[in-house]
Design a protein around this motif. Structure first.
Motif: not given
Length: 332
Positions: A1-22, A39-41
């Motif tokens: 699993m890419s740690t960078n992508r998990v961190l990027a996902l976290l940034e997106l959730l902070q900046a743009r809450p409500g984005l769909t999985g797609a 998400m599970r991570r």
């Protein structure tokens, strides 16, 4: 699993809450299944993520949740704690109490579950290495010298020698070395006109100047510090010829104890010692024949050690001949 992508996902959730999985998958350039895995991570790390139901439902962090300033996985947190514990034990850390305060801060920002597990590591892990009973240099001094060495800027030092003499030095810092529980700076000392080694815990003040110095070329800071420690101007200059190979001599004798060079019939060992009784014990412990070239007092110490060992072993006293040019056999 890419740690960078998990961190990027976290940034997106902070900046743009409500984005769909797609939408998240598109921005991360992965598929939706990978987004669910990320998400599970995040949940494993103790970060609460809410998913809205329905086809167009999105993801967001739980309302009111404040993200801690430091994000570490279990392995990362364990690595940091182990590094601080080992560094404190070995004398690698700087400043008084710096390791303890760093450990406390790390504990405060970890999620509850991870904090308990990392705390168990701190409480239960034992270290077999001897604790370094040495003075800790200032963290500011270390950072100043490291920055000056990288930028090739001359420094001014307030330095106290091992004899307690204070002096002002202008130095071109070539590198920093940690060895046997102590920090050292090596560089060109303009006062002496040669490359010297300085202990960081004896530096009272370090100031960076705006004067640049030329690169020292292929300079090996570690090799220089080790060689300088072996040539500290102790009271006695010792020279011994060992009846062994260079490979075996290097395996048995640390470079900080003595310098080694090929010689007729073996290896020439040269160094300095403040006490010759200690040097006699070192030679006896090598387990190879040796010839004491000098000083004459070392031969007397070898004889005295041999008599003590024979007495302790319950044997009668015998004369051990160790005159100049003759070999003293291993004391076993």
């Amino acid at each position: 699993m890419s740690t960078n992508r998990v961190l990027a996902l976290l940034e997106l959730l902070q900046a743009r809450p409500g984005l769909t999985g797609a939408e998240l998958a598109e921005r991360l350039e992965v598929d939706v299944r990978s987004v669910r895995r990320y998400m599970r991570r995040l949940e494993d790390l103790g970060i609460p993520v809410e998913a809205e139901r329905g086809r167009y439902g999105g993801y967001r962090l739980m309302p009111g949740y404040r993200l801690p300033p430091l994000m570490l996985t279990g392995d990362e947190a364990t690595a940091v704690v182990l590094g601080l514990l080992a560094g404190r034990r070995a004398g690698l850390t700087v400043g008084e109490g710096a390791a303890e305060s760093a450990l406390a801060k790390i504990q405060r920002v970890l999620p509850d579950a991870l904090r308990d597990r990392v705390g168990a590591v701190e409480d239960m892990v034992g270290l077999t290495t001897r604790s370094a009973a040495t003075a800790r240099p200032s963290g500011t001094t270390l950072l100043t010298l490291a920055d000056a060495a990288r930028r090739r800027l001359r420094v001014r030092l307030a330095y106290r020698s091992y004899r307690g003499q204070d002096s002002e030095r202008t130095v071109d810092p070539y590198g920093l070395v940690f060895h046997s529980g102590r920090w050292y700076l090596t560089g060109h000392d303009h006062r002496r006109g040669e490359v010297r080694t300085f202990r960081l815990d004896r530096i009272g003040r370090a100031e960076t100047t705006e004067e640049e110095f030329p690169a020292p070329g292929e300079f090996d800071a570690v090799a220089h510090v080790i060689a300088s420690l072996a040539s500290v101007p102790y009271r006695y200059e010792v020279e011994v010829v060992l009846a062994t190979t260079m490979e075996e001599a290097r395996r048995r004798i640390p470079p900080t104890v003595a310098a080694l060079a090929p010689a007729d019939g073996g290896v020439r060992m040269t160094g300095r010692a403040e006490r010759l009784d200690g040097m006699a014990q070192v030679l006896a412990g090598l387990g190879v024949p040796f010839t004491v070239v000098g000083p004459p007092e070392l031969r007397e110490e070898v004889r005295a050690l041999a008599r003590r060992l024979q007495e302790w072993a319950g044997q009668g006293p015998e004369t051990l001949t160790a005159e100049g040019g003759e070999q003293a056999r291993p004391l076993s």
